[in-house]
Design an enzyme around this catalytic site. Structure first.
Site, PDB file in Angstrom:
ATOM      1  N   ARG A 125       9.463  41.641 -12.386  1.00  0.00           N
ATOM      2  CA  ARG A 125       9.899  42.478 -11.264  1.00  0.00           C
ATOM      3  C   ARG A 125      11.172  43.245 -11.654  1.00  0.00           C
ATOM      4  NH1 ARG A 125       8.796  44.727  -6.234  1.00  0.00           N
ATOM      5  NH2 ARG A 125      10.528  44.479  -4.791  1.00  0.00           N
TER       6      ARG A 125
ATOM      7  N   CYS B  81       0.859  -1.201   0.000  1.00  0.00           N
ATOM      8  CA  CYS B  81       0.000   0.000   0.000  1.00  0.00           C
ATOM      9  C   CYS B  81       0.890   1.244   0.000  1.00  0.00           C
ATOM     10  CB  CYS B  81      -0.888   0.040   1.245  1.00  0.00           C
ATOM     11  SG  CYS B  81      -1.882  -1.425   1.498  1.00  0.00           S
TER      12      CYS B  81
ATOM     13  N   GLU C 272       4.882   8.767   4.847  1.00  0.00           N
ATOM     14  CA  GLU C 272       5.205   7.703   3.882  1.00  0.00           C
ATOM     15  C   GLU C 272       6.704   7.392   3.860  1.00  0.00           C
ATOM     16  OE1 GLU C 272       3.604   5.641   2.374  1.00  0.00           O
ATOM     17  OE2 GLU C 272       1.548   6.362   2.329  1.00  0.00           O
ATOM     18  N   GLY C 273       7.315   7.453   5.044  1.00  0.00           N
ATOM     19  CA  GLY C 273       8.742   7.182   5.152  1.00  0.00           C
ATOM     20  C   GLY C 273       9.506   8.487   5.044  1.00  0.00           C
TER      21      GLY C 273
HETATM   22  P1  TGC Z   1      11.380  -5.357   6.531  1.00  0.00           P
HETATM   23  O1  TGC Z   1      12.137  -6.490   7.129  1.00  0.00           O
HETATM   24  O2  TGC Z   1      12.074  -4.381   5.678  1.00  0.00           O
HETATM   25  O3  TGC Z   1      10.171  -5.968   5.677  1.00  0.00           O
HETATM   26  C1  TGC Z   1       9.217  -6.862   6.183  1.00  0.00           C
HETATM   27  C2  TGC Z   1       8.609  -7.571   4.982  1.00  0.00           C
HETATM   28  O4  TGC Z   1       8.082  -6.620   4.055  1.00  0.00           O
HETATM   29  C3  TGC Z   1       8.779  -6.704   2.785  1.00  0.00           C
HETATM   30  N1  TGC Z   1       8.993  -5.336   2.291  1.00  0.00           N
HETATM   31  C4  TGC Z   1       8.289  -4.820   1.295  1.00  0.00           C
HETATM   32  N2  TGC Z   1       7.332  -5.339   0.510  1.00  0.00           N
HETATM   33  C5  TGC Z   1       6.813  -4.548  -0.420  1.00  0.00           C
HETATM   34  N3  TGC Z   1       7.197  -3.261  -0.586  1.00  0.00           N
HETATM   35  C6  TGC Z   1       8.143  -2.697   0.181  1.00  0.00           C
HETATM   36  N4  TGC Z   1       8.490  -1.415   0.017  1.00  0.00           N
HETATM   37  C7  TGC Z   1       8.737  -3.482   1.184  1.00  0.00           C
HETATM   38  N5  TGC Z   1       9.678  -3.248   2.117  1.00  0.00           N
HETATM   39  C8  TGC Z   1       9.821  -4.397   2.783  1.00  0.00           C
HETATM   40  C9  TGC Z   1      10.078  -7.409   3.111  1.00  0.00           C
HETATM   41  O5  TGC Z   1      10.581  -8.088   1.975  1.00  0.00           O
HETATM   42  C10 TGC Z   1       9.633  -8.369   4.177  1.00  0.00           C
HETATM   43  O6  TGC Z   1       8.937  -9.419   3.551  1.00  0.00           O
HETATM   44  P2  TGC Z   1       8.989 -10.920   4.163  1.00  0.00           P
HETATM   45  O7  TGC Z   1       8.147 -11.708   3.217  1.00  0.00           O
HETATM   46  O8  TGC Z   1      10.425 -11.297   4.166  1.00  0.00           O
HETATM   47  O9  TGC Z   1       8.437 -10.821   5.538  1.00  0.00           O
HETATM   48  O10 TGC Z   1      10.636  -4.628   7.701  1.00  0.00           O
HETATM   49  P3  TGC Z   1      11.223  -3.609   8.694  1.00  0.00           P
HETATM   50  O11 TGC Z   1      10.378  -3.642   9.923  1.00  0.00           O
HETATM   51  O12 TGC Z   1      12.699  -3.791   8.847  1.00  0.00           O
HETATM   52  O13 TGC Z   1      10.918  -2.247   7.890  1.00  0.00           O
HETATM   53  C11 TGC Z   1      11.642  -1.159   8.142  1.00  0.00           C
HETATM   54  C12 TGC Z   1      11.170   0.035   7.302  1.00  0.00           C
HETATM   55  C13 TGC Z   1      11.866   1.260   7.815  1.00  0.00           C
HETATM   56  C14 TGC Z   1      11.569  -0.213   5.861  1.00  0.00           C
HETATM   57  C15 TGC Z   1       9.637   0.217   7.362  1.00  0.00           C
HETATM   58  O14 TGC Z   1       9.194   0.101   8.672  1.00  0.00           O
HETATM   59  C16 TGC Z   1       9.170   1.535   6.786  1.00  0.00           C
HETATM   60  O15 TGC Z   1       8.999   1.665   5.585  1.00  0.00           O
HETATM   61  N6  TGC Z   1       8.964   2.566   7.652  1.00  0.00           N
HETATM   62  C17 TGC Z   1       8.363   3.833   7.245  1.00  0.00           C
HETATM   63  C18 TGC Z   1       6.973   3.919   7.791  1.00  0.00           C
HETATM   64  C19 TGC Z   1       6.030   4.562   6.830  1.00  0.00           C
HETATM   65  O16 TGC Z   1       6.302   4.814   5.682  1.00  0.00           O
HETATM   66  N7  TGC Z   1       4.823   4.808   7.300  1.00  0.00           N
HETATM   67  C20 TGC Z   1       3.792   5.328   6.446  1.00  0.00           C
HETATM   68  C21 TGC Z   1       2.483   5.386   7.178  1.00  0.00           C
HETATM   69  S1  TGC Z   1       1.140   5.734   6.110  1.00  0.00           S
HETATM   70  C22 TGC Z   1       1.290   7.363   5.785  1.00  0.00           C
HETATM   71  O17 TGC Z   1       2.198   8.019   6.164  1.00  0.00           O
HETATM   72  C23 TGC Z   1       0.223   7.926   4.966  1.00  0.00           C
HETATM   73  S2  TGC Z   1       0.401   9.562   4.575  1.00  0.00           S
HETATM   74  C24 TGC Z   1      -0.979   9.648   3.651  1.00  0.00           C
HETATM   75  C25 TGC Z   1      -1.218  10.869   2.899  1.00  0.00           C
HETATM   76  O18 TGC Z   1      -1.907  11.760   3.460  1.00  0.00           O
HETATM   77  O19 TGC Z   1      -0.844  10.904   1.681  1.00  0.00           O
HETATM   78  P1  FAD Z   2       9.839   9.392  13.909  1.00  0.00           P
HETATM   79  O1  FAD Z   2       9.766   7.989  13.476  1.00  0.00           O
HETATM   80  O2  FAD Z   2       9.874   9.675  15.368  1.00  0.00           O
HETATM   81  O3  FAD Z   2      11.116  10.069  13.215  1.00  0.00           O
HETATM   82  C1  FAD Z   2      11.572  11.363  13.607  1.00  0.00           C
HETATM   83  C2  FAD Z   2      12.877  11.663  12.862  1.00  0.00           C
HETATM   84  O4  FAD Z   2      13.850  10.686  13.212  1.00  0.00           O
HETATM   85  C3  FAD Z   2      12.743  11.607  11.320  1.00  0.00           C
HETATM   86  O5  FAD Z   2      13.545  12.599  10.759  1.00  0.00           O
HETATM   87  C4  FAD Z   2      13.300  10.251  10.958  1.00  0.00           C
HETATM   88  O6  FAD Z   2      13.874  10.248   9.670  1.00  0.00           O
HETATM   89  C5  FAD Z   2      14.374  10.079  12.034  1.00  0.00           C
HETATM   90  N1  FAD Z   2      14.635   8.664  12.321  1.00  0.00           N
HETATM   91  C6  FAD Z   2      13.766   7.707  12.767  1.00  0.00           C
HETATM   92  N2  FAD Z   2      14.401   6.530  12.900  1.00  0.00           N
HETATM   93  C7  FAD Z   2      15.693   6.730  12.508  1.00  0.00           C
HETATM   94  C8  FAD Z   2      16.831   5.884  12.391  1.00  0.00           C
HETATM   95  N3  FAD Z   2      16.781   4.587  12.684  1.00  0.00           N
HETATM   96  N4  FAD Z   2      17.972   6.448  11.967  1.00  0.00           N
HETATM   97  C9  FAD Z   2      18.058   7.750  11.640  1.00  0.00           C
HETATM   98  N5  FAD Z   2      17.007   8.602  11.724  1.00  0.00           N
HETATM   99  C10 FAD Z   2      15.845   8.096  12.151  1.00  0.00           C
HETATM  100  N6  FAD Z   2       0.338   7.581   9.093  1.00  0.00           N
HETATM  101  C11 FAD Z   2      -0.616   6.647   8.789  1.00  0.00           C
HETATM  102  O7  FAD Z   2      -0.527   5.487   9.166  1.00  0.00           O
HETATM  103  N7  FAD Z   2      -1.705   7.001   8.048  1.00  0.00           N
HETATM  104  C12 FAD Z   2      -1.904   8.265   7.594  1.00  0.00           C
HETATM  105  O8  FAD Z   2      -2.900   8.533   6.921  1.00  0.00           O
HETATM  106  C13 FAD Z   2      -0.933   9.259   7.934  1.00  0.00           C
HETATM  107  N8  FAD Z   2      -1.126  10.553   7.566  1.00  0.00           N
HETATM  108  C14 FAD Z   2      -0.271  11.523   8.020  1.00  0.00           C
HETATM  109  C15 FAD Z   2      -0.568  12.861   7.790  1.00  0.00           C
HETATM  110  C16 FAD Z   2       0.260  13.848   8.277  1.00  0.00           C
HETATM  111  C17 FAD Z   2      -0.113  15.296   8.095  1.00  0.00           C
HETATM  112  C18 FAD Z   2       1.466  13.496   8.950  1.00  0.00           C
HETATM  113  C19 FAD Z   2       2.411  14.553   9.444  1.00  0.00           C
HETATM  114  C20 FAD Z   2       1.763  12.179   9.182  1.00  0.00           C
HETATM  115  C21 FAD Z   2       0.899  11.169   8.741  1.00  0.00           C
HETATM  116  N9  FAD Z   2       1.141   9.817   9.033  1.00  0.00           N
HETATM  117  C22 FAD Z   2       0.202   8.857   8.692  1.00  0.00           C
HETATM  118  C23 FAD Z   2       2.269   9.430   9.874  1.00  0.00           C
HETATM  119  C24 FAD Z   2       3.604   9.396   9.160  1.00  0.00           C
HETATM  120  O9  FAD Z   2       3.713   8.272   8.338  1.00  0.00           O
HETATM  121  C25 FAD Z   2       4.712   9.431  10.213  1.00  0.00           C
HETATM  122  O10 FAD Z   2       4.714  10.732  10.768  1.00  0.00           O
HETATM  123  C26 FAD Z   2       6.064   9.078   9.643  1.00  0.00           C
HETATM  124  O11 FAD Z   2       6.115   7.711   9.293  1.00  0.00           O
HETATM  125  C27 FAD Z   2       7.217   9.399  10.603  1.00  0.00           C
HETATM  126  O12 FAD Z   2       6.963   8.923  11.888  1.00  0.00           O
HETATM  127  P2  FAD Z   2       7.132   9.892  13.178  1.00  0.00           P
HETATM  128  O13 FAD Z   2       6.414  11.157  12.903  1.00  0.00           O
HETATM  129  O14 FAD Z   2       6.755   9.097  14.375  1.00  0.00           O
HETATM  130  O15 FAD Z   2       8.661  10.238  13.229  1.00  0.00           O
END
Ligand code: TGC
Ligand code: FAD
Length: 391
Positions: A276, A246, A371-372
């Site tokens: 300007r 996703c 989203e990371g």
């Molecule tokens: P890891 O060991 O890396 O992976 C676990 C399993 O997942 C697979 N995998 C992936 N599969 C598909 N796509 C990817 N990009 C994948 N990355 C990893 C991997 O192969 C493994 O599979 P399996 O079968 O071996 O189990 O897991 P980890 O816990 O070490 O992951 C670390 C990390 C940093 C990569 C992950 O936690 C991460 O991406 N963190 C960032 C969190 C994030 O992006 N949150 C987003 C929340 S949603 C949001 O922000 C919505 S904003 C919405 C808006 O308003 O637009």
């Molecule tokens: P943290 O994880 O606490 O990170 C803080 C800082 O530390 C960052 O700069 C990061 O890069 C750094 N950091 C963290 N770990 C490490 C490391 N190991 N090494 C070096 N640096 C590191 N989430 C959802 O699930 N659904 C949504 O719809 C959604 N919508 C959002 C909308 C808004 C407006 C915002 C602001 C956020 C939203 N999020 C949502 C959450 C978003 O995905 C998180 O804010 C984001 O993943 C970062 O997590 P955090 O804010 O807890 O920061």
């Protein structure tokens, strides 16, 4: 003098398919006539008009690549172009579309059963229902696997407990996609659930006074002994790779979208500096300004070209995980820098709401984080390159 190739030097827009060109034109017309006139006021008032979802639905902007249940069956390029055009107006509107398409419609379509698809997809694709995606928690942001939200089996379903934080649309959503671990917090026990707004024990709380992405409502999901019947579990979920699939979709859209924000600010700065007069000549007559414009043109076009390459690889069913992390990180970082430079080129006027740039700038701070975060994508790329995890 070379004609008109400064904007599209690689002929990216010229080489689109006729269908993609038409979609881009329709979205551009809609966003400039419907979204743009109110954006300053709605941003000032933190106001999101939920009826916009039906307009998005009518135009085929929700789940646009889905071929069933009312989806337009458009290309991945079209999905990118939609994000690009909508984010030219405001990242909040692109967020609305990203969440509904990539984080709500996609998991139901990919990990739901036929009954769930028939029940939920038509109203989400038409914009009659609004969805949200609950992964992040207060203490589980960059590392969602440390989440505290849990499920336990109970009768013919599950009982869920926990709190999600920073969730786009939570305060206005009808349908909640919630991710949870089993009672023992085993990482590989991750399951996704579809929860309806009226469900007992589910409530939301808005995050007030955000200074960024102000049009988009963000909030918490409070889950207190919520019973979810097993028919609402996303049964085809296959561990974290399903959750991340996703995120891949959303990150892909963001990579196009932020270039829309950057492009809008580029054109404002170009126009401003051409008109300007300072030191008795247009600002744009100075080498320093022309260099800034050239740098902006370069980064936007390289970013777009990479989006097109990634889209082609997706069509060939290649693994684009690295490409998407690279694009999300690069395009957000570069767009933030571009927009900051555009703000500078307008001097004091760059601070004025009506020039739009400051709003784009503060929005991109969010987009760079969700989203990371930027550094998290660096660590994903570093891990995949070296085979050494730094997490
Ligand atoms: P890891 O060991 O890396 O992976 C676990 C399993 O997942 C697979 N995998 C992936 N599969 C598909 N796509 C990817 N990009 C994948 N990355 C990893 C991997 O192969 C493994 O599979 P399996 O079968 O071996 O189990 O897991 P980890 O816990 O070490 O992951 C670390 C990390 C940093 C990569 C992950 O936690 C991460 O991406 N963190 C960032 C969190 C994030 O992006 N949150 C987003 C929340 S949603 C949001 O922000 C919505 S904003 C919405 C808006 O308003 O637009
Ligand atoms: P943290 O994880 O606490 O990170 C803080 C800082 O530390 C960052 O700069 C990061 O890069 C750094 N950091 C963290 N770990 C490490 C490391 N190991 N090494 C070096 N640096 C590191 N989430 C959802 O699930 N659904 C949504 O719809 C959604 N919508 C959002 C909308 C808004 C407006 C915002 C602001 C956020 C939203 N999020 C949502 C959450 C978003 O995905 C998180 O804010 C984001 O993943 C970062 O997590 P955090 O804010 O807890 O920061």
């Amino acid at each position: 003098m070379i004609q008109n190739t400064w904007f599209d030097p690689f002929f990216i827009f010229e080489n689109l398919s006729e269908e993609d060109k038409l979609i881009q034109k329709n979205v551009k017309d809609f966003s400039t006539s419907i979204l743009k006139p109110n954006v300053v006021e709605h941003n000032r008032n933190h106001y999101f008009d939920r009826s916009l979802y039906k307009e998005f639905g009518k135009l085929g902007l929700l789940g646009p690549t889905i071929k069933s249940h009312g989806g337009a069956g458009a290309s991945d390029t079209a999905y990118g172009l939609i994000a690009y055009e909508i984010e030219k107006i405001d990242s909040s509107y692109r967020s609305s579309i990203s969440v509904q398409s990539s984080l709500v419609i996609h998991p139901i379509n990919s990990f739901g059963n036929e009954e769930q698809k028939d029940k939920y997809l038509p109203s989400l694709i038409s914009g009659y229902k609004i969805g949200c995606f609950g992964l992040t928690e207060s203490e589980a942001g960059s590392d969602p696997s440390s989440m505290k939200t849990t499920y336990k089996e109970y009768q013919d379903g599950y009982i869920l407990n926990g709190n999600k934080n920073w969730i786009t649309n939570a305060p206005i959503a009808d349908i909640f996609i919630v991710w949870a671990l089993n009672e023992n917090h085993e990482t590989n026990s991750i399951k996704g659930f579809i929860i309806e707004k009226e469900t007992k024990g589910l409530s939301t709380k808005i995050i007030e006074n955000k200074t960024s992405l102000k049009i988009s409502p963000t909030g918490q999901i409070l889950i207190d002994e919520v019973f979810v019947h097993k028919s609402n579990c996303l049964e085809k979920t296959n561990g974290w790779s399903s959750v991340f699939s996703c995120l891949n979709k959303a990150r892909f859209g963001i990579s196009w979208g932020v270039l829309g924000s950057a492009t809008a600010c580029w054109l404002i700065a170009k126009d401003y500096t051409e008109n300007r007069i300072m030191f008795k000549k247009p600002l744009a007559a100075n080498q320093l300004i022309q260099k800034k414009l050239a740098d902006i043109q370069t980064e936007i076009n390289l970013g777009l070209a990479s989006c097109i390459l990634t889209t082609k690889a997706m069509k060939q069913d290649r693994n684009t995980i690295n490409a998407i992390s690279l694009l999300k990180r690069n395009n957000c970082k570069k767009s933030l820098n571009i927009v900051r430079n555009c703000r500078d080129m307008l001097g004091a006027n760059g601070l004025v709401e009506e020039y739009h740039i400051m709003r784009h700038l503060v929005n991109l701070e969010t987009v760079n984080t969700y989203e990371g975060a930027e550094d998290i994508h660096a660590l994903i790329l570093g891990r995949n390159q070296t085979n050494i995890s730094s997490f």
